[in-house]
Scaffold this active site. Structure first.
Site, PDB file in Angstrom:
ATOM      1  N   HIS A  36      -9.253  -3.948  -1.302  1.00  8.95           N
ATOM      2  CA  HIS A  36      -8.218  -3.120  -0.654  1.00  8.95           C
ATOM      3  C   HIS A  36      -8.591  -1.641  -0.734  1.00  8.95           C
ATOM      4  O   HIS A  36      -8.549  -0.918   0.279  1.00  8.95           O
ATOM      5  CB  HIS A  36      -6.866  -3.388  -1.326  1.00  8.95           C
ATOM      6  CG  HIS A  36      -5.741  -2.556  -0.801  1.00  8.95           C
ATOM      7  ND1 HIS A  36      -4.652  -3.100  -0.156  1.00  8.95           N
ATOM      8  CD2 HIS A  36      -5.518  -1.203  -0.829  1.00  8.95           C
ATOM      9  CE1 HIS A  36      -3.823  -2.119   0.202  1.00  8.95           C
ATOM     10  NE2 HIS A  36      -4.320  -0.962  -0.204  1.00  8.95           N
ATOM     11  N   GLU A  37      -8.960  -1.187  -1.947  1.00  9.43           N
ATOM     12  CA  GLU A  37      -9.241   0.246  -2.122  1.00  9.43           C
ATOM     13  C   GLU A  37     -10.506   0.664  -1.387  1.00  9.43           C
ATOM     14  O   GLU A  37     -10.573   1.741  -0.785  1.00  9.43           O
ATOM     15  CB  GLU A  37      -9.329   0.596  -3.608  1.00  9.43           C
ATOM     16  CG  GLU A  37      -8.046   0.377  -4.392  1.00  9.43           C
ATOM     17  CD  GLU A  37      -6.823   1.016  -3.759  1.00  9.43           C
ATOM     18  OE1 GLU A  37      -6.956   2.076  -3.131  1.00  9.43           O
ATOM     19  OE2 GLU A  37      -5.725   0.431  -3.888  1.00  9.43           O
TER      20      GLU A  37
ATOM     21  N   HIS B 255     -10.054   1.408   2.207  1.00  7.12           N
ATOM     22  CA  HIS B 255      -9.556   2.750   2.530  1.00  7.12           C
ATOM     23  C   HIS B 255     -10.708   3.714   2.817  1.00  7.12           C
ATOM     24  O   HIS B 255     -10.555   4.646   3.615  1.00  7.12           O
ATOM     25  CB  HIS B 255      -8.722   3.305   1.362  1.00  7.12           C
ATOM     26  CG  HIS B 255      -7.293   2.852   1.337  1.00  7.12           C
ATOM     27  ND1 HIS B 255      -6.392   3.178   2.324  1.00  7.12           N
ATOM     28  CD2 HIS B 255      -6.608   2.115   0.434  1.00  7.12           C
ATOM     29  CE1 HIS B 255      -5.204   2.658   2.027  1.00  7.12           C
ATOM     30  NE2 HIS B 255      -5.303   2.004   0.886  1.00  7.12           N
TER      31      HIS B 255
ATOM     32  N   CYS C  32       0.859  -1.181   0.000  1.00  7.86           N
ATOM     33  CA  CYS C  32       0.000   0.000   0.000  1.00  7.86           C
ATOM     34  C   CYS C  32       0.894   1.229   0.000  1.00  7.86           C
ATOM     35  O   CYS C  32       1.901   1.265   0.726  1.00  7.86           O
ATOM     36  CB  CYS C  32      -0.881   0.002   1.247  1.00  7.86           C
ATOM     37  SG  CYS C  32      -1.983   1.419   1.363  1.00  7.86           S
TER      38      CYS C  32
HETATM   39 NI    NI Z   1      -3.683   1.054  -0.084  1.00  9.45          NI
END
Ligand code: NI
Length: 177
Positions: free
Chosen positions: A142-143, A146, A100
């Site tokens: 993953h995104e 966030h 990341c």
């Molecule tokens: Ni990331």
């Protein structure tokens, strides 16, 4: 358009849930996306979420195409995804190595759903609705994390599988960010 500073783990803005976008096709949204695109490309990221550059909106971008950070994975088309909703299509999860841009120099083994459907909007407000597998499914999870204030180290099941890229993969010559 500009390459923006990416916030690093420890910054509370990365732990704050992002707000939905309410106006599409605006100059402000286009400018944000241009900065995100420039930043992701400059750092060879596979994806970037707006909170990583300090903007608390539900906007992510991702793309994988010959990425030196992820040389072994299948291509993922460049995608702008706004206000995403994820629906797993299986209970099966796979463990895979992730990095990341907010956790530079490190990699961790993270469980993710192997198949999922995602919905959201592009920059013009058009609906996106895709069912995906593999690394595409991993990147979206993953995104989207966030946008919920979740960083991948918080998902690692066994912290022995978390470490410095150059130490974990000494022969692969991966970028260390
Ligand atoms: Ni990331």
């Amino acid at each position: 358009m500009a390459v923006r500073d990416v916030l690093k783990m420890g910054d509370p803005r990365l732990l704050t849930p992002a707000a939905p976008v309410t106006a599409f096709d605006t100059p402000e949204l286009r400018a944000l996306l241009a900065d995100m695109h420039d930043t992701m490309r400059a750092l060879n990221g596979a994806g970037l979420a707006a909170p990583q550059i300090g903007v608390g909106l539900q906007v992510v971008i991702f793309e994988v195409n010959g990425n030196p950070r992820y040389p072994e994975v299948e291509p993922v088309p460049f995608t702008v995804l706004i206000n995403p909703v994820l629906m797993p299509l299986t209970e099966a999860m796979d463990e895979g190595w992730e990095g990341c841009l907010s956790v530079p120099g490190m990699r961790g083994l993270v469980p993710r759903y192997t198949r999922l459907r995602y919905q959201g909007f592009d920059a013009a407000g058009r609906v996106i609705d895709r069912s995906v597998t593999g690394f595409h499914a991993r990147v979206v999870q993953h995104e989207t994390d966030h946008l919920r204030g979740i960083l991948y180290p918080m998902r690692i099941r066994d912290l022995r599988n978390f470490g410095y890229t150059e130490t974990l993969f000494p022969d692969q010559n991966l970028p260390d960010d």
